[in-house]
Design a protein around this motif. Structure first.
Motif, PDB file in Angstrom:
ATOM      1  N   ARG A  77       0.826  -1.205   0.000  1.00  0.00           N
ATOM      2  CA  ARG A  77       0.000   0.000   0.000  1.00  0.00           C
ATOM      3  C   ARG A  77       0.865   1.262   0.000  1.00  0.00           C
ATOM      4  O   ARG A  77       2.017   1.250   0.423  1.00  0.00           O
ATOM      5  N   THR A  78       0.280   2.319  -0.479  1.00  0.00           N
ATOM      6  CA  THR A  78       0.920   3.632  -0.419  1.00  0.00           C
ATOM      7  C   THR A  78       0.875   4.126   1.025  1.00  0.00           C
ATOM      8  O   THR A  78       0.134   3.576   1.859  1.00  0.00           O
ATOM      9  N   PRO A  79       1.655   5.181   1.348  1.00  0.00           N
ATOM     10  CA  PRO A  79       1.624   5.708   2.725  1.00  0.00           C
ATOM     11  C   PRO A  79       0.228   6.099   3.198  1.00  0.00           C
ATOM     12  O   PRO A  79      -0.062   6.055   4.406  1.00  0.00           O
ATOM     13  N   ASP A  80      -0.658   6.478   2.261  1.00  0.00           N
ATOM     14  CA  ASP A  80      -2.017   6.835   2.674  1.00  0.00           C
ATOM     15  C   ASP A  80      -2.996   5.659   2.580  1.00  0.00           C
ATOM     16  O   ASP A  80      -4.212   5.850   2.635  1.00  0.00           O
ATOM     17  N   GLY A  81      -2.449   4.446   2.440  1.00  0.00           N
ATOM     18  CA  GLY A  81      -3.281   3.260   2.569  1.00  0.00           C
ATOM     19  C   GLY A  81      -3.901   2.713   1.304  1.00  0.00           C
ATOM     20  O   GLY A  81      -4.687   1.758   1.356  1.00  0.00           O
ATOM     21  N   LYS A  82      -3.561   3.258   0.140  1.00  0.00           N
ATOM     22  CA  LYS A  82      -4.143   2.758  -1.101  1.00  0.00           C
ATOM     23  C   LYS A  82      -3.342   1.559  -1.623  1.00  0.00           C
ATOM     24  O   LYS A  82      -2.118   1.563  -1.584  1.00  0.00           O
ATOM     25  N   LEU A  83      -4.083   0.576  -2.139  1.00  0.00           N
ATOM     26  CA  LEU A  83      -3.458  -0.662  -2.615  1.00  0.00           C
ATOM     27  C   LEU A  83      -2.785  -0.442  -3.966  1.00  0.00           C
ATOM     28  O   LEU A  83      -3.385   0.111  -4.891  1.00  0.00           O
ATOM     29  N   LEU A  84      -1.529  -0.887  -4.086  1.00  0.00           N
ATOM     30  CA  LEU A  84      -0.812  -0.744  -5.351  1.00  0.00           C
ATOM     31  C   LEU A  84      -1.309  -1.757  -6.370  1.00  0.00           C
ATOM     32  O   LEU A  84      -1.572  -2.916  -6.040  1.00  0.00           O
ATOM     33  N   GLY A  85      -1.414  -1.328  -7.628  1.00  0.00           N
ATOM     34  CA  GLY A  85      -1.783  -2.237  -8.711  1.00  0.00           C
ATOM     35  C   GLY A  85      -0.547  -2.845  -9.346  1.00  0.00           C
ATOM     36  O   GLY A  85       0.587  -2.637  -8.890  1.00  0.00           O
ATOM     37  N   ARG A  86      -0.769  -3.605 -10.442  1.00  0.00           N
ATOM     38  CA  ARG A  86       0.343  -4.346 -11.060  1.00  0.00           C
ATOM     39  C   ARG A  86       1.448  -3.415 -11.555  1.00  0.00           C
ATOM     40  O   ARG A  86       2.631  -3.698 -11.389  1.00  0.00           O
ATOM     41  N   ASP A  87       1.053  -2.311 -12.202  1.00  0.00           N
ATOM     42  CA  ASP A  87       2.059  -1.401 -12.759  1.00  0.00           C
ATOM     43  C   ASP A  87       2.974  -0.858 -11.681  1.00  0.00           C
ATOM     44  O   ASP A  87       4.208  -0.884 -11.808  1.00  0.00           O
ATOM     45  N   ARG A  88       2.365  -0.326 -10.610  1.00  0.00           N
ATOM     46  CA  ARG A  88       3.149   0.290  -9.538  1.00  0.00           C
ATOM     47  C   ARG A  88       4.004  -0.756  -8.805  1.00  0.00           C
ATOM     48  O   ARG A  88       5.131  -0.470  -8.393  1.00  0.00           O
ATOM     49  N   LEU A  89       3.449  -1.961  -8.640  1.00  0.00           N
ATOM     50  CA  LEU A  89       4.224  -3.016  -7.991  1.00  0.00           C
ATOM     51  C   LEU A  89       5.447  -3.378  -8.829  1.00  0.00           C
ATOM     52  O   LEU A  89       6.556  -3.548  -8.308  1.00  0.00           O
ATOM     53  N   ALA A  90       5.235  -3.500 -10.141  1.00  0.00           N
ATOM     54  CA  ALA A  90       6.351  -3.836 -11.028  1.00  0.00           C
ATOM     55  C   ALA A  90       7.421  -2.752 -10.988  1.00  0.00           C
ATOM     56  O   ALA A  90       8.624  -3.049 -10.896  1.00  0.00           O
ATOM     57  N   GLU A  91       6.998  -1.509 -11.040  1.00  0.00           N
ATOM     58  CA  GLU A  91       7.956  -0.408 -11.001  1.00  0.00           C
ATOM     59  C   GLU A  91       8.707  -0.373  -9.665  1.00  0.00           C
ATOM     60  O   GLU A  91       9.910  -0.092  -9.613  1.00  0.00           O
ATOM     61  N   ALA A  92       7.991  -0.649  -8.574  1.00  0.00           N
ATOM     62  CA  ALA A  92       8.617  -0.641  -7.249  1.00  0.00           C
ATOM     63  C   ALA A  92       9.688  -1.720  -7.140  1.00  0.00           C
ATOM     64  O   ALA A  92      10.771  -1.493  -6.586  1.00  0.00           O
ATOM     65  N   ILE A  93       9.400  -2.912  -7.690  1.00  0.00           N
ATOM     66  CA  ILE A  93      10.384  -3.998  -7.639  1.00  0.00           C
ATOM     67  C   ILE A  93      11.628  -3.637  -8.438  1.00  0.00           C
ATOM     68  O   ILE A  93      12.763  -3.832  -7.988  1.00  0.00           O
ATOM     69  N   LEU A  94      11.431  -3.090  -9.645  1.00  0.00           N
ATOM     70  CA  LEU A  94      12.574  -2.731 -10.483  1.00  0.00           C
ATOM     71  C   LEU A  94      13.449  -1.670  -9.806  1.00  0.00           C
ATOM     72  O   LEU A  94      14.678  -1.718  -9.885  1.00  0.00           O
ATOM     73  N   GLU A  95      12.796  -0.722  -9.141  1.00  0.00           N
ATOM     74  CA  GLU A  95      13.564   0.339  -8.468  1.00  0.00           C
ATOM     75  C   GLU A  95      14.372  -0.237  -7.302  1.00  0.00           C
ATOM     76  O   GLU A  95      15.552   0.070  -7.135  1.00  0.00           O
ATOM     77  N   ARG A  96      13.729  -1.077  -6.482  1.00  0.00           N
ATOM     78  CA  ARG A  96      14.418  -1.645  -5.326  1.00  0.00           C
ATOM     79  C   ARG A  96      15.541  -2.594  -5.752  1.00  0.00           C
ATOM     80  O   ARG A  96      16.549  -2.724  -5.063  1.00  0.00           O
ATOM     81  N   ALA A  97      15.335  -3.273  -6.875  1.00  0.00           N
ATOM     82  CA  ALA A  97      16.350  -4.224  -7.336  1.00  0.00           C
ATOM     83  C   ALA A  97      17.473  -3.532  -8.096  1.00  0.00           C
ATOM     84  O   ALA A  97      18.434  -4.198  -8.520  1.00  0.00           O
ATOM     85  N   GLY A  98      17.359  -2.209  -8.296  1.00  0.00           N
ATOM     86  CA  GLY A  98      18.388  -1.475  -9.032  1.00  0.00           C
ATOM     87  C   GLY A  98      18.318  -1.714 -10.529  1.00  0.00           C
ATOM     88  O   GLY A  98      19.315  -1.555 -11.233  1.00  0.00           O
ATOM     89  N   ARG A  99      17.141  -2.081 -11.030  1.00  0.00           N
ATOM     90  CA  ARG A  99      16.985  -2.376 -12.459  1.00  0.00           C
ATOM     91  C   ARG A  99      15.951  -1.451 -13.121  1.00  0.00           C
ATOM     92  O   ARG A  99      15.376  -1.781 -14.158  1.00  0.00           O
TER      93      ARG A  99
END
Length: 322
Positions: A77-99
């Protein structure tokens, strides 16, 4: 190292709960065989959830080898409690993985997310949508015997409405009544298959396979939810084939649980692991050294909980407990 085609057979037990409920049937156990048959079932989705949650707990930062153990299908979820969808989850993983700046986003996601390489996924990133079939597919887990669930009721001390919610000077004098279906004891068997050709496409590695087996076993132990009962892994078998296009298939049909059907339908069905025996004689004949398929089998590995009584001798190599 490349993953060979193979089969998985996983047996587990549950006490005092229902591991996978049917929301279309008052959250009772799932029944896909009908009332006369009596068996209940667990969906493959619930088993995969156990594995994913275990990997998430073991690698909360996606660590492992070069940031390759992120989990794509999860709640975030985002800091304000909203559930992340597929796009945002994918982008978050790539950012954390350095890719994040990787030129091939689907390849970067497969490199980063364990569950994408193993179970496949439907996802989209950078306005591109992709569908990737997973090399590992589980069937439904079915109980090895008829199961009669019980409808029970209880109360909790806390009322459902607070004093301020009710707009009253004093809170309610009684707690909340709850009702649920449960079962005393049941044993389930779940089949799975591994496709070497698809594993090459998703880059599923031998390390991923080992983590999958570990996740099945320890993910079952890790699962903690009152309504799902106390679950215990009993037996896990991995059969690996030399021929990627070969499969024996339906290994679960070669298991028998004693006592048989009549005992489970009687007035005093088994209620503990001590009261049952798993007959693996037919299965051992099918995957052992005298099997008609022995020239196709590369290896057989298994792990068994000490408390499980078996009839017949398991062939192959015993895995070390994780």
């Amino acid at each position: 190292m490349a993953v060979n085609s193979g089969e998985i057979l996983f047996v587990k037990a549950v006490k005092d709960g229902i591991p996978n409920r049917d929301p279309l049937n008052d959250s009772d156990a799932r029944r896909i065989f009908g009332e006369d048959d009596g068996r209940i079932s667990l969906s493959d989705v619930s088993i995969k959830r156990d594995v994913r949650d275990y990997v998430l707990a073991k690698y909360p930062d996606g660590g492992g080898k070069g940031g390759s153990y992120y989990v794509f299908c999860r709640e975030e979820r985002t800091p304000d409690g909203k559930l992340l969808g597929r796009d945002r989850l994918a982008e978050a993983i790539l950012e954390r993985a350095g890719r994040k700046d990787h030129p091939d986003k689907p390849a970067a996601l497969l490199e980063s997310a364990f569950d994408m390489r193993v179970f496949g996924a439907v996802f989209s990133v950078s306005k591109k949508s992709f569908h990737k079939t997973g090399p590992v597919q589980f069937g439904w887990a079915h109980s090895l015997h008829p199961v009669e669930t019980r409808y029970v009721q209880g109360t909790v001390v806390m009322p459902s409405r607070d004093v301020s919610d009710a707009g009253e000077d004093e809170g309610k004098e009684q707690g909340t009544i709850w009702t649920t279906y449960t079962l005393p004891f049941a044993v389930f068997a779940m089949p799975g298959v591994i496709n070497a050709s698809i594993a090459e496409e998703t880059k599923m590695s031998e390390d991923d396979l080992e983590l999958l087996l570990e996740g099945l076993w320890k993910g079952t132990l890790h699962r903690q939810a009152r309504g799902r009962g106390i679950q215990q892994p009993l037996l896990l078998i991995h059969v690996e084939y030399k021929d990627r296009f070969f499969r024996i298939g339906y290994l679960e049909e070669y298991l028998n649980l004693e006592p048989g059907r009549e005992a489970w339908l009687g007035g005093q069905p088994p209620t503990s692991l001590e009261e049952v025996t798993l007959d693996i004689s037919k299965l051992a004949g099918l995957i052992g050294s005298n099997s008609p398929h022995c020239d196709k089998i590369a290896r057989v590995r298994w792990i068994k909980t000490p408390g499980l009584k078996t009839k017949g001798e398991l062939p192959g190599e015993e895995l070390k407990m994780w």
